[in-house]
Design an enzyme around this catalytic site. Structure first.
Site, mmCIF file in Angstrom:
data_model
loop_
_atom_site.group_PDB
_atom_site.id
_atom_site.type_symbol
_atom_site.label_atom_id
_atom_site.label_comp_id
_atom_site.label_asym_id
_atom_site.label_seq_id
_atom_site.Cartn_x
_atom_site.Cartn_y
_atom_site.Cartn_z
ATOM 1 N N LEU A 64 56.112 3.950 44.093
ATOM 2 C CA LEU A 64 55.817 2.672 43.441
ATOM 3 C C LEU A 64 55.787 2.731 41.915
ATOM 4 O O LEU A 64 55.663 1.696 41.276
ATOM 5 C CB LEU A 64 54.494 2.086 43.966
ATOM 6 C CG LEU A 64 54.496 1.632 45.426
ATOM 7 C CD1 LEU A 64 53.146 1.038 45.809
ATOM 8 C CD2 LEU A 64 55.612 0.640 45.719
ATOM 9 N N ASN A 95 55.064 10.969 42.854
ATOM 10 C CA ASN A 95 56.051 11.092 41.784
ATOM 11 C C ASN A 95 55.834 10.079 40.673
ATOM 12 O O ASN A 95 56.758 9.447 40.174
ATOM 13 C CB ASN A 95 57.473 10.960 42.359
ATOM 14 C CG ASN A 95 57.692 9.634 43.071
ATOM 15 O OD1 ASN A 95 56.756 9.008 43.543
ATOM 16 N ND2 ASN A 95 58.939 9.211 43.172
ATOM 17 N N ASP A 305 61.814 5.180 52.834
ATOM 18 C CA ASP A 305 62.007 6.045 51.668
ATOM 19 C C ASP A 305 62.216 5.198 50.418
ATOM 20 O O ASP A 305 63.080 5.474 49.579
ATOM 21 C CB ASP A 305 63.176 7.012 51.882
ATOM 22 C CG ASP A 305 63.074 8.244 50.991
ATOM 23 O OD1 ASP A 305 61.957 8.599 50.582
ATOM 24 O OD2 ASP A 305 64.124 8.856 50.692
ATOM 25 N N GLY A 324 68.014 7.494 44.881
ATOM 26 C CA GLY A 324 66.995 6.616 45.439
ATOM 27 C C GLY A 324 67.444 5.189 45.635
ATOM 28 O O GLY A 324 68.287 4.673 44.898
#
Length: 417
Positions: A64, A95, A305, A324
């Site tokens: 997020l 992360n 994911d 991503g």
């Protein structure tokens, strides 16, 4: 908030109401009555087209941004997006900036997310700075609310660090997440090594990079005992290795990302960086073996994911773009194009048990925590369907089946639209 959900089909294999259409009365967050043709004065009615209800969905890998990357996504908007996408619970990757590696980092996330309909379950970094060198403050983070420990999309090259972590967390029943990719074999690869990488002239990542690391990690788990979760596997050989590990009695679980079940590396032909993910998209033969692993129970969980990235990190040459895709909003509709409904619900709810979260059955007297959805209706996924701040979706323009209406959780009803 007192509600009556009308004409809802319950999807829950453990419920006596499985596949039955019923009315559900919820009073002060508790299921008071389940039956047919129920009336209740003073209750707000929730009646949606072809409404289906299951236990709340759990996403085991969500990023997020906040703290540190609020331009990509904030906790508040991310949790709202998760709720409107059907998720009552998400496990948050560490992360961010600073990386969640201390008790205070976890406490911040827990406190910041309090009061939302969707529950946030922080994952603590396994090593300091997620650099793979020194173990982070695992026990302190566990006490602050961390549900597992792992370095997001980073493999632990030092086998001894992973061995010690697996031994250490057994004292408090901790869960180690072991992302599996041999960085030396990966090298500078950016896509799956095969026909497509050769045709496009892009450096390839052999499937061996994932499979070799999984084999090593399973050997370590066999030696140490404990619990290991292997996230986002992407090859048929990985499925087989984990299948064999489970047959030995190892306490190992694994997940697969929605995009690996739906997409293949054929979509890379236009060098579109929306499809640059880690691990990379694989050929059709691998996708079919992943589906088989889901259906036979080897793969325990399906994750979106979800990883929001800004334009500056995605609108670049393919080699330079970050890995991503966002995935919360598209997860259910995409899965409905490749898997049976009951399997999808099973794989989207099993994470609560694996990650030690409360799971409430749909029965009278139980706390109400629902996902509301419909499995019917085809639609195209467009930018207007994206609720995230970042728009890097690999599913734009794809046909979806069904949709998530939202959730009822923590006494709050959140609906999408």
């Amino acid at each position: 908030m007192n509600l009556i959900f009308k004409n809802a089909t319950i999807i829950d294999k453990n419920s006596p109401f499985h596949n039955k259409q019923v009315d559900i009365i919820v009073e002060n967050g508790i299921i008071k009555q389940i039956g047919n043709n129920i009336t209740a004065e003073g209750f707000e009615t929730v009646e949606l087209d072809n409404l289906h209800i299951s236990k709340g969905w759990f996403d085991s890998s969500v990023s997020l941004g906040e703290p540190g990357y609020e331009d990509r996504e904030t906790l508040a908007n991310g949790l709202d997006t998760a709720a409107k996408s059907g998720f009552t619970d998400i496990a948050l990757q560490p992360n961010n900036n600073p990386i969640a590696e201390r008790q205070g980092d976890i406490a911040f996330l827990v406190n910041r997310s309090a009061g939302h309909a969707t529950n946030l379950h922080p994952i603590g970094a396994l090593t300091k700075g997620s650099e793979g060198k020194d173990m982070a403050e695992l026990f302190d983070m566990k006490n602050a609310g961390a549900v597992a420990f792992g370095d997001h999309n980073k493999a632990i090259a030092d086998a001894n660090i992973l061995k010690i972590a697996l031994q250490y967390v057994q004292d408090f029943n901790g869960l180690v997440i072991a992302y599996s990719q041999d960085d030396k074999i990966k090298g500078r690869g950016v896509v799956h090594e095969g026909v497509i990488s050769t045709r496009l002239g892009l450096k390839g990542i052999p499937a061996l990079a994932e499979e070799l690391q999984i084999a090593r990690n399973l050997f370590l788990l066999e030696y140490t005992g404990g619990k290991m979760h292997i996230p986002t596997i992407s090859t048929g050989r990985s499925v087989q290795l984990i299948r064999e590990g489970k047959a030995k009695g190892l306490n190992v679980t694994c997940s697969v990302a929605v995009h690996h079940l739906v997409l293949t590396d054929e979509v890379l032909c236009d060098f579109d960086t929306r499809y640059k993910v880690a691990p990379p998209l694989r050929p059709e033969a691998e996708r079919e073996l992943l589906i088989e692993g889901v259906l036979d129970g080897t793969i325990d969980l399906i994750t979106s994911d979800h990883n929001p990235l800004d334009i500056e990190n995605k609108k670049l040459e393919f080699d330079l773009a970050k890995d991503g895709t966002i995935g919360l909003e598209s997860a259910f509709g995409a899965l409905m194009t490749v898997l049976p409904l009951e399997v999808i619900v099973e794989k989207l709810t099993a994470g609560k048990i694996i990650f030690g979260s409360d799971s409430h059955d749909i029965e009278e007297g139980s706390t109400a925590g629902f996902t509301l959805f419909t499995p019917t209706g085809d639609r195209k996924f467009t930018k207007k369907d994206i609720l995230s701040k970042s728009k890097n979706s690999a599913f734009l323009g794809r046909t979806m089946k069904g949709k998530a209406y939202g959730i009822y959780n923590n006494g709050k009803l959140i609906l999408n639209g």
